[in-house]
Design a protein around this motif. Structure first.
Motif, PDB file in Angstrom:
ATOM      1  N   PHE A   1      -3.656  -2.670  13.268  1.00 14.44           N
ATOM      2  CA  PHE A   1      -2.782  -1.874  12.532  1.00 14.44           C
ATOM      3  C   PHE A   1      -1.686  -2.748  11.780  1.00 14.44           C
ATOM      4  O   PHE A   1      -1.717  -3.757  12.149  1.00 14.44           O
ATOM      5  CB  PHE A   1      -2.095  -1.335  13.880  1.00 14.44           C
ATOM      6  CG  PHE A   1      -2.718   0.018  14.338  1.00 14.44           C
ATOM      7  CD1 PHE A   1      -2.128   0.926  14.611  1.00 14.44           C
ATOM      8  CD2 PHE A   1      -3.842   0.258  15.116  1.00 14.44           C
ATOM      9  CE1 PHE A   1      -2.810   2.038  14.554  1.00 14.44           C
ATOM     10  CE2 PHE A   1      -4.208   0.680  15.800  1.00 14.44           C
ATOM     11  CZ  PHE A   1      -4.024   2.071  15.359  1.00 14.44           C
ATOM     12  N   ASN A   2      -0.267  -2.135  10.999  1.00 11.55           N
ATOM     13  CA  ASN A   2       1.158  -2.713  10.983  1.00 11.55           C
ATOM     14  C   ASN A   2       1.601  -3.027  12.291  1.00 11.55           C
ATOM     15  O   ASN A   2       1.392  -2.256  13.407  1.00 11.55           O
ATOM     16  CB  ASN A   2       0.710  -2.769   9.813  1.00 11.55           C
ATOM     17  CG  ASN A   2       1.824  -1.403   9.786  1.00 11.55           C
ATOM     18  OD1 ASN A   2       2.274  -0.689  10.245  1.00 11.55           O
ATOM     19  ND2 ASN A   2       1.971  -0.857   8.136  1.00 11.55           N
ATOM     20  N   GLY A   3       2.695  -3.737  11.654  1.00 10.72           N
ATOM     21  CA  GLY A   3       3.855  -3.740  12.347  1.00 10.72           C
ATOM     22  C   GLY A   3       4.561  -2.349  12.778  1.00 10.72           C
ATOM     23  O   GLY A   3       5.219  -2.406  14.188  1.00 10.72           O
ATOM     24  N   ASP A   4       4.195  -1.604  12.414  1.00  9.99           N
ATOM     25  CA  ASP A   4       5.346  -0.504  11.810  1.00  9.99           C
ATOM     26  C   ASP A   4       4.187   0.833  12.902  1.00  9.99           C
ATOM     27  O   ASP A   4       5.138   1.792  12.762  1.00  9.99           O
ATOM     28  CB  ASP A   4       5.406   0.678  10.982  1.00  9.99           C
ATOM     29  CG  ASP A   4       6.204   0.237   9.902  1.00  9.99           C
ATOM     30  OD1 ASP A   4       7.958  -0.065  10.511  1.00  9.99           O
ATOM     31  OD2 ASP A   4       6.431  -1.230   9.315  1.00  9.99           O
ATOM     32  N   GLY A   5       3.129   0.433  13.529  1.00 11.57           N
ATOM     33  CA  GLY A   5       2.082   1.088  14.278  1.00 11.57           C
ATOM     34  C   GLY A   5       1.407   2.080  13.488  1.00 11.57           C
ATOM     35  O   GLY A   5       1.082   3.302  14.083  1.00 11.57           O
ATOM     36  N   LEU A   6       0.822   1.559  11.982  1.00 14.22           N
ATOM     37  CA  LEU A   6       0.103   2.328  11.525  1.00 14.22           C
ATOM     38  C   LEU A   6      -1.612   1.978  10.930  1.00 14.22           C
ATOM     39  O   LEU A   6      -1.073   0.664  10.869  1.00 14.22           O
ATOM     40  CB  LEU A   6       0.599   3.135   9.820  1.00 14.22           C
ATOM     41  CG  LEU A   6       2.314   3.663   9.774  1.00 14.22           C
ATOM     42  CD1 LEU A   6       2.929   3.320   8.351  1.00 14.22           C
ATOM     43  CD2 LEU A   6       1.851   4.799  10.360  1.00 14.22           C
ATOM     44  N   PRO A   7      -2.214   2.535  11.645  1.00 11.43           N
ATOM     45  CA  PRO A   7      -3.474   2.689  11.345  1.00 11.43           C
ATOM     46  C   PRO A   7      -3.691   1.440   9.859  1.00 11.43           C
ATOM     47  O   PRO A   7      -4.193   2.178   9.286  1.00 11.43           O
ATOM     48  CB  PRO A   7      -4.376   2.985  11.959  1.00 11.43           C
ATOM     49  CG  PRO A   7      -3.739   4.813  11.178  1.00 11.43           C
ATOM     50  CD  PRO A   7      -2.122   3.979  11.402  1.00 11.43           C
ATOM     51  N   ALA A   8      -4.932   0.970   9.846  1.00 12.00           N
ATOM     52  CA  ALA A   8      -5.201   0.323   8.853  1.00 12.00           C
ATOM     53  C   ALA A   8      -6.934   0.692   8.491  1.00 12.00           C
ATOM     54  O   ALA A   8      -6.828   1.320   9.482  1.00 12.00           O
ATOM     55  CB  ALA A   8      -6.778  -1.138   8.938  1.00 12.00           C
TER      56      ALA A   8
ATOM     57  N   TYR B   1       5.385   3.419   4.635  1.00 17.46           N
ATOM     58  CA  TYR B   1       4.327   4.574   4.432  1.00 17.46           C
ATOM     59  C   TYR B   1       2.957   4.629   4.769  1.00 17.46           C
ATOM     60  O   TYR B   1       2.020   5.834   4.488  1.00 17.46           O
ATOM     61  CB  TYR B   1       4.710   5.794   3.407  1.00 17.46           C
ATOM     62  CG  TYR B   1       4.592   5.009   2.522  1.00 17.46           C
ATOM     63  CD1 TYR B   1       3.416   5.402   1.833  1.00 17.46           C
ATOM     64  CD2 TYR B   1       5.009   3.885   1.370  1.00 17.46           C
ATOM     65  CE1 TYR B   1       2.630   4.159   0.331  1.00 17.46           C
ATOM     66  CE2 TYR B   1       5.065   3.436   0.808  1.00 17.46           C
ATOM     67  CZ  TYR B   1       3.143   4.233  -0.044  1.00 17.46           C
ATOM     68  OH  TYR B   1       3.191   3.035  -1.354  1.00 17.46           O
ATOM     69  N   SER B   2       2.869   3.420   4.860  1.00 14.15           N
ATOM     70  CA  SER B   2       0.758   3.398   5.186  1.00 14.15           C
ATOM     71  C   SER B   2       0.691   1.929   6.464  1.00 14.15           C
ATOM     72  O   SER B   2       1.442   1.171   6.246  1.00 14.15           O
ATOM     73  CB  SER B   2       0.418   3.061   3.727  1.00 14.15           C
ATOM     74  OG  SER B   2      -0.725   2.735   3.494  1.00 14.15           O
ATOM     75  N   GLY B   3      -0.984   2.819   6.118  1.00 13.23           N
ATOM     76  CA  GLY B   3      -0.807   1.094   7.020  1.00 13.23           C
ATOM     77  C   GLY B   3      -2.460  -0.148   6.412  1.00 13.23           C
ATOM     78  O   GLY B   3      -1.779   0.037   4.740  1.00 13.23           O
ATOM     79  N   PRO B   4      -1.756  -1.246   7.098  1.00 12.01           N
ATOM     80  CA  PRO B   4      -2.991  -1.891   5.763  1.00 12.01           C
ATOM     81  C   PRO B   4      -4.015  -1.418   5.307  1.00 12.01           C
ATOM     82  O   PRO B   4      -5.040  -0.703   5.727  1.00 12.01           O
ATOM     83  CB  PRO B   4      -3.324  -2.848   6.928  1.00 12.01           C
ATOM     84  CG  PRO B   4      -2.192  -2.990   8.522  1.00 12.01           C
ATOM     85  CD  PRO B   4      -1.909  -1.557   8.183  1.00 12.01           C
ATOM     86  N   LEU B   5      -4.202  -1.739   4.018  1.00 12.03           N
ATOM     87  CA  LEU B   5      -4.822  -1.052   2.787  1.00 12.03           C
ATOM     88  C   LEU B   5      -5.607  -2.854   2.278  1.00 12.03           C
ATOM     89  O   LEU B   5      -5.210  -4.000   1.943  1.00 12.03           O
ATOM     90  CB  LEU B   5      -4.259  -0.453   1.738  1.00 12.03           C
ATOM     91  CG  LEU B   5      -3.559   0.767   2.346  1.00 12.03           C
ATOM     92  CD1 LEU B   5      -2.787   1.914   1.022  1.00 12.03           C
ATOM     93  CD2 LEU B   5      -4.679   2.010   2.789  1.00 12.03           C
ATOM     94  N   PHE B   6      -7.034  -2.730   2.397  1.00 14.66           N
ATOM     95  CA  PHE B   6      -7.342  -3.412   2.162  1.00 14.66           C
ATOM     96  C   PHE B   6      -7.242  -3.884   0.304  1.00 14.66           C
ATOM     97  O   PHE B   6      -7.395  -3.182  -0.598  1.00 14.66           O
ATOM     98  CB  PHE B   6      -9.251  -3.979   1.937  1.00 14.66           C
ATOM     99  CG  PHE B   6     -10.062  -4.700   0.830  1.00 14.66           C
ATOM    100  CD1 PHE B   6     -10.417  -5.649   2.257  1.00 14.66           C
ATOM    101  CD2 PHE B   6     -10.991  -4.494   0.590  1.00 14.66           C
ATOM    102  CE1 PHE B   6     -10.735  -7.015   1.695  1.00 14.66           C
ATOM    103  CE2 PHE B   6     -11.077  -4.904  -0.038  1.00 14.66           C
ATOM    104  CZ  PHE B   6     -11.825  -6.271   0.588  1.00 14.66           C
TER     105      PHE B   6
END
Length: 168
Positions: free
Chosen positions: A154-161, A72-77
């Motif tokens: 982005f992660n592999g699910d297409g969600l942006p960082a 449910y989330s893109g990459p989070l630092f």
């Protein structure tokens, strides 16, 4: 909630810092954030692409409220560690990290003086290694640090960082 989208605005406004404050809200229990820096309209603070905003919010509801096993989330630092002439940035929600539409963009590094310079970035598993010859001993990294940034992690699910800075 929805993180503020990319918006040109004026140099007097600091949307990057506002986005960072929104990320910190994730420390509260049962919260999620839909990142929209990739689908905003730089000339209008409200994204016209409401469908993708709704889909991202829907993923968060499915995961947090209904317990579904969906990303449910893109990459989070998470953290940054100096490493030789670069800085390695670690992320949560980072399975399948990728640069959308070419090489990674939007990264900067800074030495102990805190002066950020544009940098090159390479994906290494669930991390990104960032460096610049203009900061030979970097200790800080940031990404998408502008009112209307050009960034494409982005992660592999297409969600942006989400944009971030390692400066506390």
């Amino acid at each position: 909630y929805v993180q503020i989208a990319n918006f040109k605005s004026t140099p007097l406004e600091d949307w990057a810092s506002l986005r960072e404050q929104q990320v910190r809200t994730l420390e509260l229990r049962n919260t999620a954030m839909a990142v929209t820096v990739d689908i905003g309209n730089p000339d209008d603070v409200h994204p016209t692409d409401k469908v993708d905003v709704g889909k991202r919010l829907g993923l968060a509801a499915r995961a947090l409220s209904y317990g579904e096993a969906v990303e449910y989330s893109g990459p989070l630092f998470r953290q940054a560690t100096p490493e030789g002439s670069g800085v390695r940035a670690w992320f949560d929600h980072a399975k399948g990290l990728m640069a959308k539409n070419g090489e990674l963009t939007g990264f900067e590094v800074a030495g102990g003086d805190g002066k950020f310079v544009p940098a090159t970035a390479k994906i290494d598993g669930v991390t990104v290694v960032v460096s610049s010859p203009d900061a030979p001993e970097p200790v800080f990294v940031r990404y998408g640090w502008a009112n209307s940034p050009r960034c494409n992690l982005f992660n592999g699910d297409g969600l942006p960082a989400s944009p971030f800075t390692s400066v506390q």
